[in-house]
Scaffold this active site. Structure first.
Site, PDB file in Angstrom:
ATOM      1  N   GLU A  43      37.876  26.772  36.064  1.00  0.00           N
ATOM      2  CA  GLU A  43      38.923  27.759  35.781  1.00  0.00           C
ATOM      3  C   GLU A  43      39.838  27.263  34.664  1.00  0.00           C
ATOM      4  OE1 GLU A  43      41.655  30.543  35.376  1.00  0.00           O
ATOM      5  OE2 GLU A  43      39.818  30.864  36.533  1.00  0.00           O
ATOM      6  N   THR A  52      43.332  38.450  36.098  1.00  0.00           N
ATOM      7  CA  THR A  52      43.294  39.846  36.531  1.00  0.00           C
ATOM      8  C   THR A  52      43.462  39.984  38.039  1.00  0.00           C
ATOM      9  OG1 THR A  52      41.897  40.484  34.660  1.00  0.00           O
ATOM     10  CG2 THR A  52      41.840  41.904  36.586  1.00  0.00           C
ATOM     11  N   ALA A  58      45.356  46.334  44.776  1.00  0.00           N
ATOM     12  CA  ALA A  58      45.275  45.936  46.190  1.00  0.00           C
ATOM     13  C   ALA A  58      44.752  47.034  47.104  1.00  0.00           C
ATOM     14  CB  ALA A  58      46.635  45.434  46.677  1.00  0.00           C
ATOM     15  N   HIS A  61      38.497  49.880  48.349  1.00  0.00           N
ATOM     16  CA  HIS A  61      37.959  51.197  48.004  1.00  0.00           C
ATOM     17  C   HIS A  61      36.735  51.563  48.842  1.00  0.00           C
ATOM     18  CE1 HIS A  61      40.444  51.671  44.386  1.00  0.00           C
ATOM     19  NE2 HIS A  61      40.183  50.417  44.092  1.00  0.00           N
ATOM     20  N   LYS A 268      41.824  55.807  37.563  1.00  0.00           N
ATOM     21  CA  LYS A 268      42.255  56.622  38.688  1.00  0.00           C
ATOM     22  C   LYS A 268      43.643  57.206  38.476  1.00  0.00           C
ATOM     23  CE  LYS A 268      39.483  53.922  41.931  1.00  0.00           C
ATOM     24  NZ  LYS A 268      38.436  54.912  42.096  1.00  0.00           N
ATOM     25  N   SER A 355      38.936  47.187  38.387  1.00  0.00           N
ATOM     26  CA  SER A 355      39.775  46.998  39.577  1.00  0.00           C
ATOM     27  C   SER A 355      38.983  47.100  40.877  1.00  0.00           C
ATOM     28  CB  SER A 355      40.910  48.018  39.598  1.00  0.00           C
ATOM     29  OG  SER A 355      40.420  49.344  39.584  1.00  0.00           O
ATOM     30  N   CYS A 421      63.081  31.532  52.621  1.00  0.00           N
ATOM     31  CA  CYS A 421      63.200  32.763  51.822  1.00  0.00           C
ATOM     32  C   CYS A 421      63.555  33.903  52.777  1.00  0.00           C
ATOM     33  CB  CYS A 421      61.881  33.050  51.102  1.00  0.00           C
ATOM     34  SG  CYS A 421      61.821  34.655  50.279  1.00  0.00           S
ATOM     35  N   CYS A 463      66.964  31.804  47.283  1.00  0.00           N
ATOM     36  CA  CYS A 463      66.161  30.706  47.832  1.00  0.00           C
ATOM     37  C   CYS A 463      65.485  29.849  46.776  1.00  0.00           C
ATOM     38  CB  CYS A 463      65.084  31.265  48.774  1.00  0.00           C
ATOM     39  SG  CYS A 463      63.786  32.211  47.912  1.00  0.00           S
TER      40      CYS A 463
END
Length: 481
Positions: A43, A52, A58, A61, A268, A355, A421, A463
């Site tokens: 990577e 990406t 999220a 589908h 979309k 996506s 947090c 935080c």
């Protein structure tokens, strides 16, 4: 298990190297880990899922609107089934909220029957067309003027960060070497006699990686890897920027489904969707760019989103904004995934994964390993697949109890009752666990994707110092590196 971020690379050749540790690359590495092979996952950035994959919308589908008969349609359909089961097994947050494809004018309403037929052609038979009255009852905060909708009950929301991390964690624990900060800058291919080199040599800032077989899952840069190998490629990646607005958790009760428009050739379109973290998303835009680093948001882009969001869900634009961000999708000149095998070069390219790649990731991995088996033949033993030890990821979604809500966990370790947090209710125990995990974060942003720390409405104003102190403290102790 090995995760390296600096220093020299192994000199011994790998059997297979996967370039790109996004959701697709990590899924491929995980699938390869079922076999007794020496595998590397390489990577360019300092973390998995840092391109990406971190800015995905999220959505898990159904593939109802994919091009029937395409490779994408098949892999999304298969991938949805595989990932839904894997999410349950691995603790990846998923919520089956369903989707409504809303028609706002007569032309869009007239397009719904064709979309329903398309869904059926893609072997999805749960969709149905509903009228304006039912749309209003299902989504009471929807803007005026909706004429009907295509209901797609199988659409779900998912955590893209945990998905990528789960794949990478399982792969590394099974023996895959993950090399970060390792951008591929040059490739020397296997050579026939008299040179008789039986492996690729990948030049990186950290040295050379040698590998007998090479899989290119480099996302936005998949065409560049092709060009390094062949001098040209079968496709060109044009980054398509999607800007999004994240609204505060107080907006969550405004929307019950994923609200989709009738799609266009660019994608979309603008959606409104809940997230597994309790927020509401508005976006994305679809902007064709030349710069593969242009992940900044723009005033015009955000203003356009707000205008369209006001039509869809008028009350939403009055809610507090938690964050804005932009992601780049790997669009090509083709309508389908670009997955090609070059057996003579011992090479497979996995490009043009848009996506839907999150949903399709496990099926893409199975498909690619199948291509590798066909191409490699007896050169690689892919006939016997072993089992991988299961992983169970920390829950950062709202659909299951978080650590601060679990008295049993706190009784065992008080760090899970110490909130650091407060916006996202992230505890000291969760931050500690992330920093000493199999694939620890290399940055505060990576820590946010693993825990949600600094991801709430104050964006770390309250935080930030405490989170940074924990991050740097465990880093200095060596426990997380």
């Amino acid at each position: 298990m090995t995760v390296t971020t600096k220093g020299p690379l192994p000199s011994e050749p790998y059997d297979v190297t996967v370039v790109g540790a996004g959701v697709v690359g990590t899924a491929i590495a995980r699938e390869l880990a079922h076999h007794a092979l020496r595998i590397a996952l390489v990577e360019a950035s300092g973390d998995v899922g840092d391109g990406t994959s971190k800015a995905n919308t999220a959505i898990l589908h159904t593939g109802f609107d994919a091009v029937p008969g395409s490779l994408e349609a098949r892999l999304v359909r298969e991938g949805r089934r595989l990932l839904a089961a894997y999410a349950i097994e691995s603790g990846i947050p998923v919520e089956p909220v369903g989707a409504l494809l809303v028609a706002w004018d007569e032309e869009q309403l007239a397009a719904l029957p064709a979309l329903l037929k398309k869904a059926e052609a893609n072997d999805y038979h749960e969709a149905r067309i509903i009228g304006a009255e039912e749309v209003r009852s299902r989504e009471p905060h929807l803007g005026e003027g909706a004429l009907g909708a295509l209901e797609v009950p199988g659409e779900s929301i998912i955590c893209p960060w945990t998905t990528t991390l789960a794949y990478a964690t399982q792969a590394v624990r099974a023996g895959v070497d993950l090399h970060l900060n390792c951008k591929v800058e040059g490739i020397t291919s296997p050579q026939p006699p008299p040179d008789d080199a039986d492996h690729h040599e990948l030049t990186t800032p950290r040295g050379v990686i040698r590998t007998r077989h090479l899989i290119n899952a480099a996302g936005l840069h998949a065409d560049v890897i092709d060009q390094l190998l062949f001098g040209r490629g079968k496709f060109t990646v044009t980054p398509r920027r999607g800007q999004l607005i994240v609204f505060d958790k107080l907006a969550r009760d405004l929307v019950r489904h994923i609200l989709l428009p009738v799609p266009t050739a660019l994608g979309k379109g603008i959606l409104v969707a809940p997230t597994v973290y309790g927020n509401v998303l508005l976006g994305p835009t679809a902007e064709e760019l030349d710069d593969k680093r242009a992940t900044g948001t723009t005033g015009d882009g955000l203003d356009g989103l707000r205008a369209k969001g006001e039509r869809i869900l008028p009350s939403l634009v009055d809610e507090e904004v938690t964050a804005v961000y932009a992601g780049l999708r790997a669009a090509t000149e083709h309508d389908d995934y670009q997955i090609h095998s070059a057996p003579e070069q011992r090479y497979i390219t996995v490009g043009g994964i848009r996506s839907t790649g999150l949903t399709a990731s496990m099926a893409i991995a199975e498909h690619v390993v199948g291509l590798l088996a066909d191409a490699a033949g007896p050169d690689l033993d892919l006939t016997v697949a072993g089992n991988l030890d299961p992983v169970h990821m920390p829950n950062i979604g709202e659909s299951f109890p978080r650590p601060y809500q679990r008295a049993d966990l706190i009784a065992t370790d008080s760090a899970y009752g110490s909130i650091v947090c407060h916006c996202e209710r992230v505890t000291r125990g969760e931050i500690r666990d992330a920093l000493i995990s199999t694939v620890p974060p290399g940055s505060l942003d990576g820590l946010r994707r693993r825990t949600r720390a600094r991801g709430g409405r104050c964006q770390g104003f309250y935080c930030g110092a405490a989170v940074r102190e924990l991050f740097e403290g465990w880093g200095e102790s060596g426990a997380a590196r």
